[in-house]
Write a protein that holds these residues in place. Structure first.
Motif, short mmCIF file in Angstrom:
data_model
loop_
_atom_site.label_atom_id
_atom_site.label_comp_id
_atom_site.label_asym_id
_atom_site.label_seq_id
_atom_site.Cartn_x
_atom_site.Cartn_y
_atom_site.Cartn_z
N LEU A 98 0.87 -1.17 0.00
CA LEU A 98 0.00 0.00 0.00
C LEU A 98 0.90 1.23 0.00
N VAL A 99 0.78 2.04 -1.04
CA VAL A 99 1.66 3.19 -1.22
C VAL A 99 0.87 4.47 -0.99
N ASP A 100 1.35 5.31 -0.07
CA ASP A 100 0.71 6.58 0.25
C ASP A 100 1.15 7.63 -0.76
N LEU A 101 0.19 8.38 -1.30
CA LEU A 101 0.50 9.41 -2.29
C LEU A 101 0.91 10.73 -1.65
N GLY A 102 0.90 10.78 -0.33
CA GLY A 102 1.38 11.98 0.36
C GLY A 102 0.45 13.16 0.27
N GLY A 103 -0.85 12.89 0.27
CA GLY A 103 -1.82 13.98 0.18
C GLY A 103 -2.05 14.37 -1.26
N GLU A 104 -2.40 15.63 -1.50
CA GLU A 104 -2.69 16.09 -2.85
C GLU A 104 -1.43 16.05 -3.71
N LEU A 105 -1.53 15.47 -4.91
CA LEU A 105 -0.38 15.38 -5.80
C LEU A 105 0.08 16.78 -6.20
N LYS A 106 1.39 16.98 -6.08
CA LYS A 106 1.93 18.33 -6.26
C LYS A 106 2.11 18.72 -7.73
N LYS A 107 2.78 17.83 -8.47
CA LYS A 107 3.16 18.21 -9.83
C LYS A 107 2.48 17.36 -10.90
N GLY A 108 2.47 16.06 -10.68
CA GLY A 108 1.95 15.17 -11.69
C GLY A 108 0.50 14.79 -11.43
N SER A 109 -0.04 14.03 -12.33
CA SER A 109 -1.41 13.52 -12.18
C SER A 109 -1.35 12.12 -11.59
N LEU A 110 -2.50 11.66 -11.14
CA LEU A 110 -2.59 10.30 -10.62
C LEU A 110 -2.20 9.30 -11.71
N ASP A 111 -2.65 9.56 -12.94
CA ASP A 111 -2.33 8.65 -14.04
C ASP A 111 -0.82 8.55 -14.28
N GLN A 112 -0.13 9.66 -14.11
CA GLN A 112 1.32 9.65 -14.32
C GLN A 112 2.02 8.77 -13.29
N VAL A 113 1.58 8.86 -12.04
CA VAL A 113 2.18 8.04 -10.99
C VAL A 113 1.89 6.56 -11.25
N ILE A 114 0.65 6.26 -11.61
CA ILE A 114 0.27 4.87 -11.90
C ILE A 114 1.08 4.34 -13.07
N ASP A 115 1.21 5.15 -14.12
CA ASP A 115 1.97 4.72 -15.30
C ASP A 115 3.43 4.45 -14.96
N THR A 116 3.99 5.19 -14.04
CA THR A 116 5.38 4.99 -13.63
C THR A 116 5.55 3.62 -12.97
N PHE A 117 4.61 3.25 -12.13
CA PHE A 117 4.67 1.90 -11.54
C PHE A 117 4.47 0.83 -12.60
N ARG A 118 3.50 1.04 -13.49
CA ARG A 118 3.21 0.04 -14.51
C ARG A 118 4.38 -0.19 -15.45
N ALA A 119 5.20 0.84 -15.64
CA ALA A 119 6.35 0.72 -16.52
C ALA A 119 7.46 -0.13 -15.91
N ASP A 120 7.38 -0.38 -14.63
CA ASP A 120 8.38 -1.19 -13.93
C ASP A 120 8.09 -2.66 -14.20
#
Length: 610
Positions: A98-120
């Protein structure tokens, strides 16, 4: 040339989702419940609720799948890559992080963070930790009757099953809002667990603990944030639903105690597993609850001393089943637990809801008192079965009556009330699964699902969009798995009779009608208003079949219309017809027609049960 959809082979267990239900029979007229607000308004913004965490499933060989330190480092690295502050929160019971997003995303979108994990390449899946809510519509009118268990038109024929099973020794987990004390249920409740990890949502002064008591789930307008349109969530103040207690009462309220309601599996035990509180519940908490309730291991939580034979989930949220939820459900089923879920209350295709669209669950749609698909009920190919869910919008007497509490913003006194919803339909099936577990303990979850579907009866009303195999029939199902015959009348009257024909009549390919006869003698007067017609037809594509019962005077009763969307093999169920206007004695005929070429089948047997 006839054209039809490509055939899809149905699995023994299909899918599940959303909101479930509960029901009970009244032994004595209970006191009316106070007026309550509907929780349905909350659910409209479920899909838009803010996402604060991600559920990341790593491949089994990855270091992050085994080490919390490795998962922590990976979350920080992904955060640095996306310009966000990500952190490892905890390990779920399925092994996912379970990964905490640290509150409101500062720079990127939720999709960008998800895509970064999926690329791994070491990541198997990543899904948002979304909110889910209970979905039943309470009603404050007086109690009418418990039609859902015994009424001939659209009840579930429960009394006829009680001579063979009452749920003795069976354990049912209700993953919901927890349990508020009620004397009509207490004797059958065993200790559960509170899996709500957020103290704000828990509303009981803390996070996870061994106390599954329900303190209430009331909410003020806007207390849960805003949706994507900037509208407050919830859009209006709501009072306590006591949803889990209502569901539990349908399954296992004490019976024969001279008060209140009767549970379907009234000698089973219920284990409250709390996941829903203020602002609903999270996918991560529900995943851990499924794992623990079925006997799996969850880090930091004591082992469950009463692993469930059956799990009921009358909850859900928007979006299709996610990989994290599916993993937890698969684990539960592999441990031998039958998982029952509600189809949802959005009058939409259940394929777009979670957990209704998950595999390896029994997804339940809701019917009204006339046997139609309830106006609110979800539908579609993922629905396996329909059960009574009621419609209090027409009348409280048409709702599902069960155990409740009078408290609106705190715990009040015990009461009863009529609710409507697929949340009220699912516990009917969970209760039936409990009866089946007692009657034949060696049944697997897949076999339980199959038996429920194969012994359902045609909905007496209408269903658009798909209601699974039809209306569940407890008596027929229990009779089928125990090798007996359904008892259509638990208190048979003198002169009752059963006429059968072991036909073995081949059904012609494409177009021609074929009939099998039964000669009825020794009866006086007309046939009964609730004539039972058990039918066993072996066929490779039952959706192509039309089945008609013809009375001695030529009156036709259509048992099954053409249904191109139904690709299941065989018809094995008991139909009910009002034959009170025709004479009983004479030649009755079962007519069958195959409307499409290239399939084979035969009338194995059928009967008339007066």
């Amino acid at each position: 040339m006839n054209v039809r959809p490509v055939r899809i082979s149905l699995l023994a267990v299909t899918t599940g989702a959303l909101i479930a239900s509960s029901v009970a029979v009244s032994a004595a007229a209970p006191v009316p419940a106070p007026a309550r607000q509907s929780t349905s308004a909350v659910t409209s913004s479920v899909a838009d609720a803010p996402v604060e965490r991600l559920i990341v499933g790593y491949k089994s060989g990855a270091a992050e799948a085994k080490s919390n330190d490795a998962a922590t480092k990976d979350a920080k690295a992904k955060g640095k890559e996306t310009g966000e502050s990500l952190g490892f929160d905890r390990r779920l019971g399925t092994g996912a992080a379970l990964v905490d997003l640290g509150g409101e995303l500062k720079k990127g979108s939720l999709d960008q963070v998800i895509d970064t994990f999926r690329a791994d390449s070491e990541v198997a899946y990543v899904v948002p930790d979304r909110r889910m809510y209970a979905m039943a519509d309470p009603n404050d009118s007086d109690y009418g009757r418990q039609w859902d268990l015994f009424e001939a038109t659209a009840g579930m024929n429960v009394p006829g099953a009680w001579s063979k099973a009452t749920g003795e020794g069976v354990k049912v987990a209700v993953i919901d809002t927890g349990y508020v004390a009620h004397s009509d249920l207490a004797a059958n409740v065993v200790a559960g667990y509170d899996f709500i990890s957020d103290p704000f949502m828990a509303q009981d002064g803390g996070g996870r603990d061994s106390n599954a008591a329900d303190p209430g789930d009331w909410m003020n307008r806007g207390e849960c944030g805003t949706d994507s349109n900037g509208q407050p969530v919830p859009p209006q103040n709501t009072n306590n639903s006591w949803h889990g207690t209502h569901v539990a009462g349908t399954i296992a309220a004490v019976t024969g105690n001279g008060k209140g309601v009767a549970g379907i599996a009234y000698n089973a035990t219920v284990q409250p597993v709390r996941v829903l509180g203020k602002c609903g519940g999270t996918t991560a908490d529900i995943i851990d609850a499924i794992t623990w309730a079925s006997g799996g291991t969850v880090s930091g939580v004591p082992a469950n001393p009463n692993p469930a034979d059956v799990i009921n989930m009358s909850l859900g949220g928007g979006s299709a089943c996610d990989a994290g939820s599916q993993s937890a459900i698969n684990g539960a089923v592999n441990r031998g637990t039958t998982v029952v879920v509600a189809a949802g209350n959005n009058n939409a295709n259940a394929a777009g809801f979670n957990p209704a669209s998950c595999n390896n669950v029994i997804t339940v749609a809701a019917s009204d008192r006339e046997g139609n698909r309830a106006a609110y009920s979800n539908y579609g190919s993922v629905v396996e079965i329909t059960a009574p869910g009621g419609e209090t919008t027409a009348s409280a007497a048409n709702g599902i009556w069960s155990t409740l509490n009078t408290g609106t913003r705190s715990v009040g006194s015990e009461s009863y009330s009529a609710y409507q919803g697929t949340s009220m339909a699912a516990p009917h099936i969970a209760g039936l699964a409990a009866l089946m577990n007692e009657a034949k303990p060696e049944l697997t979850p897949a076999q339980i699902s199959t038996a429920i579907r194969e012994n359902a009866r045609t909905l007496p009303g209408s269903c658009s969009g798909g209601c699974g195999a039809g209306l569940a029939d407890a008596s027929a199902t229990i009779a089928a798995i125990t090798g007996g015959t359904p008892d259509p009348d638990p208190d048979p009257q003198p002169g009752d009779g059963v006429f059968t024909n072991s036909a073995n009549v081949n059904i012609p390919d494409y177009g021609a009608w074929i009939a099998s006869d039964i000669q009825v003698t020794g009866r006086s007067g007309s046939a009964p208003a609730q004539l039972k017609v058990p039918v066993d037809i072996k066929h490779t594509f039952r959706g192509d079949l039309v089945v008609v019962l013809e009375a001695p005077d030529g009156t036709d009763f259509t048992l099954k219309n053409l249904s191109q969307s139904d690709s299941t093999d065989n018809i094995t169920q008991t139909f009910t017809v009002d034959a009170s206007r025709v004479a009983a004695n004479g030649t009755w005929q079962l007519w069958v027609r195959d409307t499409y070429a290239n399939d084979t089948g035969y009338i194995d047997s059928w009967g008339l049960n007066f």
